[in-house]
Scaffold this motif. Structure first.
Motif, PDB file in Angstrom:
ATOM      1  N   CYS A 258       0.829  -1.204   0.000  1.00 30.15           N
ATOM      2  CA  CYS A 258       0.000   0.000   0.000  1.00 30.15           C
ATOM      3  C   CYS A 258       0.868   1.261   0.000  1.00 30.15           C
ATOM      4  CB  CYS A 258      -0.940  -0.011   1.201  1.00 30.15           C
ATOM      5  SG  CYS A 258      -2.262   1.182   1.045  1.00 30.15           S
ATOM      6  N   ASN A 259       1.921   1.239   0.775  1.00 29.84           N
ATOM      7  CA  ASN A 259       2.842   2.393   0.783  1.00 29.84           C
ATOM      8  C   ASN A 259       3.363   2.652  -0.628  1.00 29.84           C
ATOM      9  OD1 ASN A 259       2.622   2.655   3.528  1.00 29.84           O
ATOM     10  ND2 ASN A 259       4.552   1.620   3.995  1.00 29.84           N
ATOM     11  N   ASP A 283      -2.882  -2.592   8.341  1.00 28.06           N
ATOM     12  CA  ASP A 283      -2.755  -1.192   8.729  1.00 28.06           C
ATOM     13  C   ASP A 283      -1.336  -0.887   9.208  1.00 28.06           C
ATOM     14  OD1 ASP A 283      -3.723   1.326   9.066  1.00 28.06           O
ATOM     15  OD2 ASP A 283      -4.637   0.958  11.029  1.00 28.06           O
ATOM     16  N   ASN A 284      -0.956   0.356   9.145  1.00 26.62           N
ATOM     17  CA  ASN A 284       0.238   0.801   9.871  1.00 26.62           C
ATOM     18  C   ASN A 284       0.156   2.311  10.089  1.00 26.62           C
ATOM     19  OD1 ASN A 284       1.299   2.241   7.672  1.00 26.62           O
ATOM     20  ND2 ASN A 284       2.743   0.626   7.105  1.00 26.62           N
ATOM     21  N   CYS A 289      -1.611   8.037   9.043  1.00 28.84           N
ATOM     22  CA  CYS A 289      -1.229   9.449   8.991  1.00 28.84           C
ATOM     23  C   CYS A 289      -1.264  10.017   7.566  1.00 28.84           C
ATOM     24  CB  CYS A 289       0.176   9.649   9.573  1.00 28.84           C
ATOM     25  SG  CYS A 289       0.268   9.151  11.284  1.00 28.84           S
ATOM     26  N   HIS A 290      -1.418   9.150   6.612  1.00 26.23           N
ATOM     27  CA  HIS A 290      -1.449   9.599   5.213  1.00 26.23           C
ATOM     28  C   HIS A 290      -2.642  10.546   5.001  1.00 26.23           C
ATOM     29  CE1 HIS A 290      -2.176   9.218   0.814  1.00 26.23           C
ATOM     30  NE2 HIS A 290      -0.863   9.135   0.769  1.00 26.23           N
ATOM     31  N   ASN A 291      -2.491  11.439   4.051  1.00 27.58           N
ATOM     32  CA  ASN A 291      -3.592  12.335   3.726  1.00 27.58           C
ATOM     33  C   ASN A 291      -4.088  12.050   2.313  1.00 27.58           C
ATOM     34  OD1 ASN A 291      -5.444  14.362   3.843  1.00 27.58           O
ATOM     35  ND2 ASN A 291      -3.990  15.996   3.323  1.00 27.58           N
ATOM     36  N   PRO A 292      -5.266  11.496   2.159  1.00 26.81           N
ATOM     37  CA  PRO A 292      -6.204  11.098   3.206  1.00 26.81           C
ATOM     38  C   PRO A 292      -5.779   9.783   3.872  1.00 26.81           C
ATOM     39  CG  PRO A 292      -7.035  10.372   1.097  1.00 26.81           C
ATOM     40  CD  PRO A 292      -5.756  11.136   0.806  1.00 26.81           C
ATOM     41  N   ALA A 293      -6.285   9.582   5.089  1.00 22.89           N
ATOM     42  CA  ALA A 293      -5.980   8.333   5.799  1.00 22.89           C
ATOM     43  C   ALA A 293      -6.580   7.152   5.031  1.00 22.89           C
ATOM     44  CB  ALA A 293      -6.565   8.392   7.203  1.00 22.89           C
ATOM     45  N   ILE A 294      -5.871   6.010   5.130  1.00 19.95           N
ATOM     46  CA  ILE A 294      -6.221   4.856   4.293  1.00 19.95           C
ATOM     47  C   ILE A 294      -7.056   3.826   5.063  1.00 19.95           C
ATOM     48  CG2 ILE A 294      -5.271   3.017   2.841  1.00 19.95           C
ATOM     49  CD1 ILE A 294      -4.586   5.866   1.857  1.00 19.95           C
ATOM     50  N   PRO A 335     -11.013   8.003   5.126  1.00 18.61           N
ATOM     51  CA  PRO A 335     -11.412   8.789   3.949  1.00 18.61           C
ATOM     52  C   PRO A 335     -10.980   8.207   2.603  1.00 18.61           C
ATOM     53  CG  PRO A 335     -10.597  10.236   5.681  1.00 18.61           C
ATOM     54  CD  PRO A 335     -10.358   8.838   6.148  1.00 18.61           C
ATOM     55  N   SER A 336      -9.983   7.358   2.561  1.00 25.61           N
ATOM     56  CA  SER A 336      -9.475   6.864   1.270  1.00 25.61           C
ATOM     57  C   SER A 336     -10.492   6.043   0.489  1.00 25.61           C
ATOM     58  CB  SER A 336      -8.218   6.017   1.482  1.00 25.61           C
ATOM     59  OG  SER A 336      -8.561   4.778   2.055  1.00 25.61           O
ATOM     60  N   THR A 337     -11.562   5.610   1.172  1.00 27.88           N
ATOM     61  CA  THR A 337     -12.580   4.829   0.445  1.00 27.88           C
ATOM     62  C   THR A 337     -13.955   5.491   0.547  1.00 27.88           C
ATOM     63  OG1 THR A 337     -12.871   3.446   2.419  1.00 27.88           O
ATOM     64  CG2 THR A 337     -11.425   2.598   0.698  1.00 27.88           C
TER      65      THR A 337
END
Length: 345
Positions: A258-259, A283-284, A289-294, A335-337
């Motif tokens: 995913c990263n 998850d990690n 913390c990604h924008n948007p969170a995954i 938010p990513s989905t």
DNA sequence: CGAAATTGGGTTGCATCTCA
DNA sequence: TGAGATGCAACCCAATTTCG
């Protein structure tokens, strides 16, 4: 021998305590271990003296008497995943925590499918009482070797042999549920990127994905499924194809993939979830913390380590334990989905 | 040179002691 | 007399040392 106090450096044993208290070392041993018949008064006297003189049991000697090492071997994968996937560190933390609490120490090594000499070394030299494997392969030489040698061991994961002690998360169910949720959430063309299918966990997650698709009567489209994507380049190529195929969601088998997907999408200046949705079967912190969170599946890997350790140590101690234990999971929708507004009914 | 003894500190099966 | 408390000595294991 003349006994001289050596500024607290001298290690005292039960022999000296016995001599000092005018009893036998049997009595001292019983007071400390709590096993065998001993009067309350004597036990108290011994324990008080032990406390006073800072007695610490010699675990090598105890091991000698019990024919145990009081060490538990922990095998981590011998590849770069060790740095990139926090699972192993967290699992190890759980193992160490439980081991310490149960009077054991963790002896850590790494091994791979090609080379299990470190495990052999551990066993042949009697360094451990048992082993915890933190990754299992579909064809796993470590498992074969440990079975053959009759060494007590457990896998923090799954294995096809039902006689192998196992503790795992409900990967199939979790992945099926997340896939299903995404489909319910109007993802219509889901692409899947998976890692090494030699890993048992990859098999489980892929099975969960297929089950989720089947639940919604969706067929698996070959052009949208990418397996054995072990490198950043392969993941990047998969993303390129997926974009051409106009998928609306990328489901990643784990956080490492995913990263890499997120990096690729960023390079392509694509917006999540507007241009494409992204979710991960693991998850990690980075995904959080990604924008948007995954959106991701969350497992308690530290707990997995704790439980694996407790199970194998209980088993070594002769307790009856369950052959296979499953731990729970959480689906964290982020938010990513999120559905795009204009797609809503 | 090979065989036997020693080393380490704690555990444990069985014998012995103590006292009501 | 017998139950509880305590102690003796073998044992754990394998490397090292000593002995014949």
């Amino acid at each position: 021998m003349e006994k001289k106090p050596m500024k607290g450096q001298k290690k005292i044993g039960i022999d000296e305590i016995a001599r000092e208290l005018g009893c036998s070392k049997t009595t001292v041993s019983r007071a400390i271990s709590g096993k065998g018949r001993i009067s309350d008064g004597t036990r108290k006297r011994v324990l008080e003296y032990c406390e006073q003189c800072g007695y610490r049991p010699n675990s090598l000697a105890k091991g000698l008497a019990d024919s145990k090492t009081y060490n538990i071997g922990v095998v981590l994968p011998d590849d770069q995943d060790l740095n990139e996937i926090p699972f192993f560190q967290n699992c190890l933390l759980g193992i160490c925590e439980m081991a310490t609490g149960m009077g054991y120490d963790a002896v850590v090594t790494t091994a791979s499918a090609k080379d299990i000499s470190t495990i052999k070394n551990m066993i042949e030299k009697h360094k451990v009482d048992g082993v915890i494997l933190t990754r299992t392969l579909v064809e796993d030489p470590s498992v074969d070797y440990l079975l053959e040698q009759g060494v007590p061991f457990i896998v923090a994961g799954s294995h096809k042999n039902p006689n192998v002690l196992q503790v795992d998360n409900h990967h199939v169910e979790a992945c099926r549920e997340l896939t299903s949720l995404l489909l319910t959430n109007r993802a219509s063309r889901i692409a899947f990127i998976g890692g090494n299918l030699d890993h048992m966990v990859s098999q489980k997650r892929f099975a969960g994905f297929r089950a989720g698709m089947a639940l919604h009567q969706r067929s698996i489209k070959d052009e949208l499924v990418f397996l054995n994507c072990n490198t950043k380049v392969l993941v990047g190529q998969a993303v390129e194809t997926i974009l051409k195929q106009q998928a609306d969601c990328i489901l990643c088998m784990d956080d490492k993939i995913c990263n890499q997907v997120l990096m690729k999408l960023n390079e392509e200046h694509l917006s999540i979830p507007k241009d494409i949705k992204v979710a991960s079967f693991y998850d990690n912190l980075f995904l959080q913390c990604h924008n948007p969170a995954i959106t991701a599946l969350q497992f308690d890997e530290k707990e997995l380590g704790r439980v694996a350790c407790k199970m194998i140590l209980d088993s070594i101690a002769g307790k009856t334990i369950k052959q296979k234990v499953y731990l729970g999971y959480d689906i964290v929708l982020r938010p990513s989905t999120k559905q795009n507004n204009f797609l809503s009914l």
